[in-house]
Design a protein around this motif. Sequence first.
Motif, PDB file in Angstrom:
ATOM      1  N   LYS A   1       0.835  -1.207   0.000  1.00 38.32           N
ATOM      2  CA  LYS A   1       0.000   0.000   0.000  1.00 38.32           C
ATOM      3  C   LYS A   1       0.867   1.253   0.000  1.00 38.32           C
ATOM      4  N   GLN A   2       1.950   1.256   0.781  1.00 37.88           N
ATOM      5  CA  GLN A   2       2.847   2.403   0.833  1.00 37.88           C
ATOM      6  C   GLN A   2       3.497   2.645  -0.529  1.00 37.88           C
ATOM      7  N   ILE A   3       3.914   1.564  -1.191  1.00 40.50           N
ATOM      8  CA  ILE A   3       4.517   1.701  -2.525  1.00 40.50           C
ATOM      9  C   ILE A   3       3.523   2.318  -3.492  1.00 40.50           C
ATOM     10  N   ASN A   4       2.279   1.861  -3.455  1.00 38.43           N
ATOM     11  CA  ASN A   4       1.256   2.411  -4.347  1.00 38.43           C
ATOM     12  C   ASN A   4       0.979   3.881  -4.040  1.00 38.43           C
TER      13      ASN A   4
ATOM     14  N   ASP B   1       3.124   6.000  -2.764  1.00 35.82           N
ATOM     15  CA  ASP B   1       4.290   6.744  -3.248  1.00 35.82           C
ATOM     16  C   ASP B   1       4.226   6.943  -4.758  1.00 35.82           C
ATOM     17  N   ARG B   2       3.809   5.906  -5.480  1.00 33.58           N
ATOM     18  CA  ARG B   2       3.701   6.025  -6.935  1.00 33.58           C
ATOM     19  C   ARG B   2       2.636   7.041  -7.329  1.00 33.58           C
ATOM     20  N   VAL B   3       1.519   7.028  -6.616  1.00 30.74           N
ATOM     21  CA  VAL B   3       0.456   7.996  -6.911  1.00 30.74           C
ATOM     22  C   VAL B   3       0.963   9.410  -6.653  1.00 30.74           C
ATOM     23  N   ALA B   4       1.677   9.600  -5.557  1.00 37.80           N
ATOM     24  CA  ALA B   4       2.213  10.933  -5.240  1.00 37.80           C
ATOM     25  C   ALA B   4       3.207  11.382  -6.307  1.00 37.80           C
ATOM     26  N   GLU B   5       4.074  10.481  -6.767  1.00 34.40           N
ATOM     27  CA  GLU B   5       5.026  10.821  -7.818  1.00 34.40           C
ATOM     28  C   GLU B   5       4.303  11.175  -9.117  1.00 34.40           C
TER      29      GLU B   5
END
Length: 105
Positions: free
Chosen positions: A71-74, A76-80
């Motif tokens: 969930k954290q990786i996803n 982070d990707r959304v924020a990027e």
Amino acid sequence: MLNLKDINWKKPGLFAAGVAFGTAGIKILTSNDAKKLYTNCTAAVLRVKSCVMKTATSVQENAGDILAEAKQINEDRVAEAEAEVVDDFCETEETAEDTAEATEE
């Protein structure tokens, strides 16, 4: 008159043997040695259950950690991706302003 030689003794013999083995089986199954065996087997099953429950708990904890990291990786990707969209939008506005200035001059 009934002649004992003419009787088929197979079926009554099997029945008698079954009763004898059944009676002996009950005596064996209710003996103290058998009770010790049952107790040791039950203790072994309980130890196995404890080991399986520890393993299952460990797997569940690891699965929870993996899910949280995913969930954290996803996130982070959304924020990027949102940051890239904002950067692209700003660059587009700057280019439009530069083009507008160039045409005015």
